[in-house]
Design a protein around this motif. Structure first.
Motif, short mmCIF file in Angstrom:
data_model
loop_
_atom_site.label_atom_id
_atom_site.label_comp_id
_atom_site.label_asym_id
_atom_site.label_seq_id
_atom_site.Cartn_x
_atom_site.Cartn_y
_atom_site.Cartn_z
N ARG A 242 0.83 -1.21 0.00
CA ARG A 242 0.00 0.00 0.00
C ARG A 242 0.86 1.26 0.00
N GLN A 243 1.91 1.22 0.83
CA GLN A 243 2.79 2.38 0.92
C GLN A 243 3.46 2.67 -0.43
N ARG A 244 3.95 1.61 -1.06
CA ARG A 244 4.68 1.80 -2.33
C ARG A 244 3.74 2.27 -3.44
N LEU A 245 2.52 1.75 -3.48
CA LEU A 245 1.56 2.21 -4.48
C LEU A 245 1.20 3.68 -4.24
N GLU A 262 -5.46 9.30 0.51
CA GLU A 262 -5.76 10.13 -0.64
C GLU A 262 -4.88 9.74 -1.83
N ARG A 263 -3.60 9.51 -1.56
CA ARG A 263 -2.68 9.14 -2.63
C ARG A 263 -3.02 7.76 -3.19
N LEU A 264 -3.32 6.82 -2.29
CA LEU A 264 -3.62 5.45 -2.71
C LEU A 264 -4.85 5.43 -3.61
N ARG A 538 4.82 5.09 7.64
CA ARG A 538 5.98 4.76 8.48
C ARG A 538 5.71 3.49 9.28
N PHE A 539 4.47 3.33 9.74
CA PHE A 539 4.12 2.07 10.41
C PHE A 539 4.26 0.90 9.45
N ALA A 540 3.87 1.12 8.18
CA ALA A 540 3.91 0.05 7.20
C ALA A 540 5.33 -0.48 7.00
N LYS A 541 6.34 0.37 7.22
CA LYS A 541 7.72 -0.06 7.08
C LYS A 541 8.21 -0.84 8.31
N ILE A 542 7.59 -0.61 9.45
CA ILE A 542 8.04 -1.22 10.71
C ILE A 542 7.38 -2.56 10.98
#
Length: 997
Positions: A242-245, A262-264, A538-542
Motif C-alpha cells: 500500500r505504501q509503495r503504491l 488520498e494518494r492510494l 511509516r508504520f507500514a515499514k516497521i
C-alpha cells in the motif's frame, strides 16, 4: 490498398538480435518500417549442439538483407569461443558480405570476429536522431518513408532504448549476467499482449531461489520501451505494498494532499482509467500470500507481473507461468558468464552439484571467480559439508546443497570483508525481503554490536560492505527514489533463503545481540499516534519486521508500546486479518515470557478483541472482554483506565449481539466514570460519548444520539483536526443521525463532503470510508435519487466484498441495502438471491432472533410480495413483527417500520379492518416516538388513509391523507419521491437497514 501495394514492393530486412537486446531490435524495426522496409525479427539463440556455421547459414535462407544487432550477448550466447566465431564468420559471413550489415548497441568494443561484417556502426551512447541517421546509412539508400499509420499495425511505437519510461520507480538494476529464460520471457509477453483490458496479469510461480525476481526485472528491461510507466513494488507485506503504491501519486503528477489514503485512491483511479498513461506495468515482487493483498492488484489497461511461490494466485484472475530451475545448458552458460575461468566441463559438474538452482549458481560462481579454489576442490568441500557453520539446520523446503554452498561463501567472505558479514547478520533480524536503509542505519550507536561500531556513520566502510554483498549476489540494493519518497535512503533486499541460512548459522548469543540491536532501531522509529493517517506509511515499514526482530518476546516496555501502536494502526487502517495474526502471535509469546495472568497479556487481549469485533465475532469478544475486566479489575481496580477500555469493548460486544439495553447501561457507566476521572475533553471521554451515542441510536433514540454526536464532533474537531480519522467518524455519525431523523437534505450535504474527505484521507478501501460511502448512498436514496443510489451501492458492495470478505458486518450491511434497492428497481431475482443469502448469514452469525436477522427477513417479505407470493409474504412479515416486538419492544422504529409493512400485507389479503387497526396504532406510536413530521410517521398516515378508504371512511381518510401530504411537502418537498407516491396514493413501505456501531 495503395499502402499495401507499396509495402509488397518494399525490400525486406531480417533483424537478428540476442534476447537481451530486444528493446534495441524493436526500435530499429520500427524505424526501418517507417522508412519503407519490410522487417522480420529473428531472435538469435541457437542450441548449443548446433554448430555456429550451420546457424549462420540458416540466416541466409531468409529473403533480403540481414541486419545483425551486435553486443557481447550476441557472441556469448551458448557460450561460444572466439575461435568458433572467427571460423564461422569467415566461412559464412565473409563470402556473403553483401547480404549482411551490423550495428553495435553495446558500450564495450566488439570482438575481433565482428570484422567479418565489414565493420559495425555504433548506436550506443548517441541520441535517437543520430542513431536513426546511422541506421539508414548502414543499409544504404532507404526506400521512401511511409506514414506512421501504415506501420506497426497502428500500435504505440517503441521508445528509443536510451530513454526511460516517463515514470520509473523501484526497478532493480539490470542483471548483466542474466542467462536463458527466453521462452519464459516471450510467453509472458505474449500472454500480456493478448489479454483483455483489466485482465493483463501474469504470475511467475516457482520455488525460492529459482530466479523469479530476475526474470521479472529482465522483462522490464527487454519490454520496458513499450510502457510509459514502470513501477516495482515489494509485495510480501500488505502495508509495504500500500505504501509503495501510494508513493506513485506524485510520480504520476496527481494533485493530492499528503494523506496516505488520498494518494492510494488517486493512484488506483489513475491506473484504472489509464490517465495519464495507458501503457503501464506494475511488478508485485514476492507476493507469496495472495489473501491479504489480492484486492490491491491494480486493474486497467496496463499490465501486472507477480512473482510468487503460492499457486493460489490462479484463483485471483491471473495466469500462472511456472519457473523451473535452469536447464543444464542455461546453467553452464550462466556459470561461464559469471566466472569466465571455469571451463565448460567443470561448469557442468558445478551445476549438477548445485542442482541448477540459479541463486546458488550466482553466489557460488561469483565467489569462485575471485577465488583460487578449483571447481573439483569446491565440489569436494560441498560434498563433505565440512565448512558448515555449527548448528546450521536445513529446512525441508530448501535445497540442502544451498545451505552448504552459502556457508562456504560466507566463511570466505568473513576472511576478506568481515564487516560485510556482520552487516548481513544484522539484516537477518529484519524480515526477509525489503529492508529500509533508514531503519538499519537508525540503530542507536550504543545498541550496535561491537563489530559494527562506526560502520553506520562511515560512508566509505558502509559502501564497501554493501558493494561486496551486492557483488556476490548476497543482497540486492535499490537506490533511493527521493522524488516519490524524500525520506527513503535506499532499500536492502535479502532473499528468504539467504535470510534463513544466515540466522540458522548464528550462535544463540549472537542472535540475541543482533536482534536486540534491530529492536532498538524499530523502537527508535516508532511513529506514535497511530490515528494520524499521515504516519501510516511509516508504520507500514516497521510492522513487517516485528516478528523477525524478536520484538514479540521482548521484555522492553518500548517494544510493548510499539506493538500496541502497531495493532492500533492495523485496526484503524482496516487491516483486521494482519492485526489479528500479530495479536495472536504476540499473545503466544507473552504468555510464554510473562505467564498467562500478566496484566500485559490482558491488555493485549483487549486489543485483540477490538480487531476481532470488526470481523463480527461478538460472542468471542464478549468472552475475552469479560475475562479482561475480571482479571485486570481484580489487579488494578474497576476504575483503572485499561479496565474501562475493556468495558467500552464489552458495550460494543453487547451491541453487536443485539443486546442494546445492556450495551447502553455499560456505555453510560463508562462515560460517567471517564468524565469524573479525566474530564470532558479527554479523548477517552469523547470516545465513550461516541459509544453512548451509538447505543442510543440502536435503541431508536435518534434525537439524543444526535445531541451527543454533535457535541463530540465539535470537540474532536477542536482537539484533533477536521480531517482526523476520529473527527471524520463523528461527522459520519452526525449525518447518520440527521438522516434517521428524516432530515435528508441536511444529512446529504454533510455526507457528500465527508465521504470525499474519507476517500482522500483514509483511502477508498478503508472500512471507515466504505461505511461513509454507504451512509452517502443511503442519503442519496432517501433524498429521492434512486438510480444514483442503486449505482453507488452496487459498486460499493463489490468493493466491500473484495476488501473485507462477504461475511464482514460492514459487507452484510451494504448487501442488505443493495438488496432492497434492487427490489425497488424490479430486479427481483437478484434481490431475492442477495436477500436470502444475507439473511442466512445473519442467522448463522448472530442467531435467529437478532434484530438484524429479523430485519433482513422482513425485507425478504417485501420481495415475496413483489413476486406475487402474498400469502407467504403476510405470514413472514407477521412473524417478523412479533419477533421484533419481542426483541426491541413495540415502540422501536424498526418494529414500527415492520408494522407499516404488516398493515399493507393485511390489506392486500383482505383483512382491511386488521390493517386499519394496526396502521392507526403505528401512526400513533411513531408520532409519539419520532414526532409527527418524521417521514415514517407521515408514511404511516398515508397507509392509514388507504385502510380507512378501504373501510369506506372517506371523510377521515381524506383528512388524514391531506395532513400527511402537507407534512411531506413541508419536510421533503412537493417533488420528492415519497410525496409524489403519496399524491398518487401508492401505499408506502419501509426497508430495514442495519446500523453498525
Amino acid at each position: 490498398m495503395a499502402a499495401e501495394g507499396r509495402r509488397g514492393d518494399s525490400p525486406r530486412v531480417t533483424v537478428s538480435f540476442a534476447g537481451f537486446n530486444r528493446a534495441w531490435a524493436a526500435w530499429i524495426g520500427d524505424r526501418l518500417e517507417r522508412f519503407g522496409w519490410q522487417v522480420v525479427f529473428q531472435r538469435w539463440n541457437p542450441p548449443v549442439q548446433v554448430p555456429l556455421d550451420v546457424a549462420l547459414r540458416d540466416l541466409l535462407l531468409v529473403e533480403g538483407r540481414i541486419l545483425v544487432v551486435l553486443s557481447d550477448w550476441y557472441f556469448k550466447l551458448g557460450p561460444r569461443t572466439d575461435a568458433e566465431w572467427n571460423a564461422a564468420l569467415r566461412s559464412v559471413v565473409a563470402p556473403n558480405a553483401h547480404r549482411f550489415a551490423a550495428v553495435s548497441v553495446a558500450p564495450e568494443p566488439m570482438p575481433t570476429a565482428a570484422a567479418a561484417f565489414g565493420g559495425t556502426t555504433e548506436l550506443w551512447g548517441i541520441g535517437a536522431r543520430e542513431a536513426e541517421r546511422r541506421l539508414m546509412h548502414v543499409l544504404g539508400a532507404s526506400p521512401v518513408a511511409v506514414s506512421s499509420s501504415d506501420t506497426l499495425g497502428g500500435r504505440a511505437v517503441p521508445r528509443y532504448p536510451h530513454d526511460q519510461p516517463h515514470v520509473w520507480g523501484g526497478v532493480p538494476r539490470r542483471n548483466i549476467r542474466f542467462t536463458g529464460r527466453e521462452e519464459t520471457l516471450q510467453h509472458v509477453y505474449d500472454l500480456l499482449q493478448r489479454a483483455e483490458p483489466g485482465a493483463g496479469i501474469a504470475t511467475l510461480l516457482g520455488m525460492s531461489g529459482v530466479g523469479k525476481t530476475q526474470i521479472a526485472a529482465e522483462y522490464v528491461y527487454r519490454f520496458g520501451s513499450e510502457y510509459d510507466l514502470v513501477w516495482w513494488v515489494p509485495a510480501d507485506q500488505r502495508g509495504t505494498l500500500r505504501q509503495r503504491l501510494a508513493e506513485l501519486a506524485p510520480a504520476l503528477g496527481l494533485t493530492t494532499g499528503p494523506e496516505y489514503g488520498e494518494r492510494l485512491r488517486a493512484v488506483g483511479n489513475a491506473l484504472r482509467r489509464g490517465d495519464p498513461y495507458r501503457r503501464w506495468l506494475v511488478v508485485l515482487d514476492g507476493a507469496d500470500d495472495p489473501g491479504p493483498i489480492s484486492d490491491l492488484v491494480p486493474s486497467g489497461p496496463g499490465h501486472v507481473i507477480i512473482t510468487s511461490q503460492n499457486r493460489e494466485w490462479a484463483e485471483h484472475n491471473t495466469a500462472l507461468h511456472e519457473v523451473p530451475v535452469y536447464d543444464r545448458d542455461e546453467s553452464v552458460a550462466f556459470i561461464r558468464r559469471r566466472a569466465p575461468r571455469i571451463v565448460p566441463e567443470e561448469a557442468d559438474q558445478l551445476a549438477a552439484a548445485l542442482g541448477d538452482l540459479p541463486l546458488a549458481l550466482d553466489q557460488t560462481a561469483g565467489w569462485l571467480s575471485d577465488s583460487q579454489m578449483t571447481v573439483p576442490e569446491y565440489i569436494g568441500l560441498l560434498g563433505s559439508g565440512s565448512d558448515l557453520d555449527a548448528g546450521l539446520r536445513v529446512a525441508a523446503d530448501f535445497p540442502m546443497t544451498y545451505y552448504t554452498a552459502f556457508s562456504i561463501l560466507l566463511n570466505r567472505l568473513r576472511e576478506t570483508v568481515p564487516e560485510a558479514v556482520e552487516l548481513l547478520r544484522l539484516c537477518a533480524f529484519f524480515a526477509p525481503g525489503a529492508i529500509p536503509v533508514q531503519l538499519v542505519r537508525g540503530i542507536p550507536s550504543a545498541s550496535l554490536p561491537e563489530q559494527l561500531t562506526g560502520l553506520m556513520d562511515d560512508s566509505l566502510r558502509w559502501n564497501a560492505a554493501i558493494s561486496k554483498l551486492v557483488q556476490y549476489s548476497v543482497i540486492r540494493w535499490d537506490t533511493p527514489d527521493e522524488e516519490s519518497d524524500p525520506e527513503n535512503s535506499g532499500t536492502i533486499h535479502v532473499h528468504r533463503m539467504v535470510h534463513q541460512t544466515v540466522r540458522d548459522g548464528m550462535p544463540k548469543d549472537d542472535q540475541e545481540l543482533f536482534s536486540r540491536a534491530v529492536r532498538r532501531a524499530l523502537s527508535a522509529a516508532n511513529p506514535g499516534r497511530p490515528a494520524d493517517t499521515r504516519r501510516w506509511s511509516r508504520f507500514a515499514k516497521i510492522v513487517p519486521h516485528l516478528d523477525a526482530s524478536g520484538a514479540l518476546a521482548s521484555r522492553d516496555a518500548d517494544m510493548h508500546q510499539l506493538i500496541f501502536h502497531s495493532l492500533s494502526y492495523l485496526y484503524l487502517a482496516g487491516e483486521y486479518t494482519s492485526g489479528i495474526n500479530l495479536a495472536e502471535r504476540t499473545d503466544r509469546a507473552w504468555r510464554q515470557v510473562f505467564g498467562p495472568d500478566h496484566p500485559l497479556v490482558w491488555d493485549l487481549a483487549s486489543q485483540r478483541a477490538t480487531l476481532l469485533r470488526a470481523t463480527g465475532a461478538y460472542r468471542e469478544t464478549e468472552r475475552i472482554d469479560r475475562l479482561v475486566i475480571d482479571r485486570l479489575g481484580a489487579h488494578r481496580g474497576p476504575r483503572d483506565l485499561t479496565v474501562l477500555r475493556a468495558e467500552e469493548g464489552l458495550g460494543a460486544d453487547l451491541s453487536g449481539q443485539g443486546r442494546y439495553d445492556e450495551s447502553l447501561r455499560v456505555n453510560q457507566r463508562v462515560f460517567d466514570t471517564y468524565l469524573e476521572l479525566v474530564g470532558e475533553h479527554d479523548p477517552r471521554t469523547l470516545n465513550a460519548r461516541h459509544n453512548l451515542a451509538a447505543s442510543l441510536r440502536l435503541l431508536g433514540r435518534y434525537e439524543e444520539a444526535l445531541s451527543a454526536d454533535r457535541t463530540n464532533l465539535r470537540a474532536r474537531r477542536e482537539l484533533h483536526r477536521p480531517r482526523h480519522a476520529l473527527s471524520l467518524g463523528s461527522e459520519h455519525d452526525y449525518a447518520l443521525d440527521l438522516r434517521l431523523l428524516g432530515r435528508y437534505d441536511e444529512a446529504l450535504s454533510v455526507m457528500e463532503h465527508s465521504a470525499e474527505t474519507h476517500r482522500l484521507v483514509m483511502g477508498q478501501d478503508n472500512p471507515q470510508t466504505i461505511a461513509a460511502e454507504l451512509n452517502l448512498a443511503m442519503c442519496v436514496l432517501r433524498a429521492g435519487a434512486r438510480g444514483e443510489a442503486h449505482a453507488q451501492l452496487s459498486a460499493l458492495l463489490e468493493r466491500a466484498e473484495r476488501v473485507l470478505g462477504d461475511t464482514s458486518p460492514l459487507t452484510l450491511a451494504v448487501a442488505t441495502c443493495c438488496s432492497f434497492v434492487l427490489r425497488s428497481h424490479g430486479q427481483l431475482d437478484l434481490a431475492r438471491d442477495m436477500g436470502e443469502r444475507t439473511a442466512e448469514r445473519y442467522r448463522t452469525g448472530l442467531g435467529e432472533l437478532h434484530p438484524f436477522t429479523i430485519g433482513a427477513r422482513a425485507n425478504h417479505g417485501l420481495v415475496l410480495r413483489a413476486a406475487g407470493e402474498r400469502q407467504s409474504s403476510l405470514l413472514l412479515i407477521e412473524e417478523c413483527l412479533a419477533d421484533m416486538t419481542g426483541a426491541l419492544g413495540p415502540d422501536h422504529p424498526w418494529t414500527l417500520g415492520i408494522a407499516l409493512n404488516t398493515g399493507a400485507a393485511r390489506n392486500l389479503e383482505g383483512d382491511v379492518e386488521g390493517a386499519a387497526e394496526l396502521s392507526r396504532d403505528t401512526a400513533h406510536r411513531v408520532a409519539r416516538r419520532l414526532g409527527r413530521t418524521h417521514p415514517l410517521c407521515l408514511s404511516a398516515q398515508v397507509a392509514l388513509a388507504t385502510d380507512l378508504r378501504g373501510l369506506r371512511q372517506r371523510e377521515e381518510a381524506d383528512k388524514v391523507e391531506e395532513e400527511a401530504l402537507s407534512g411531506l411537502i413541508a419536510t421533503l418537498g412537493s417533488q420528492h419521491a415519497h410525496t409524489v407516491s403519496a399524491r398518487s396514493r401508492v401505499r408506502p413501505h419501509w426497508d430495514f437497514e442495519p446500523l453498525l456501531t
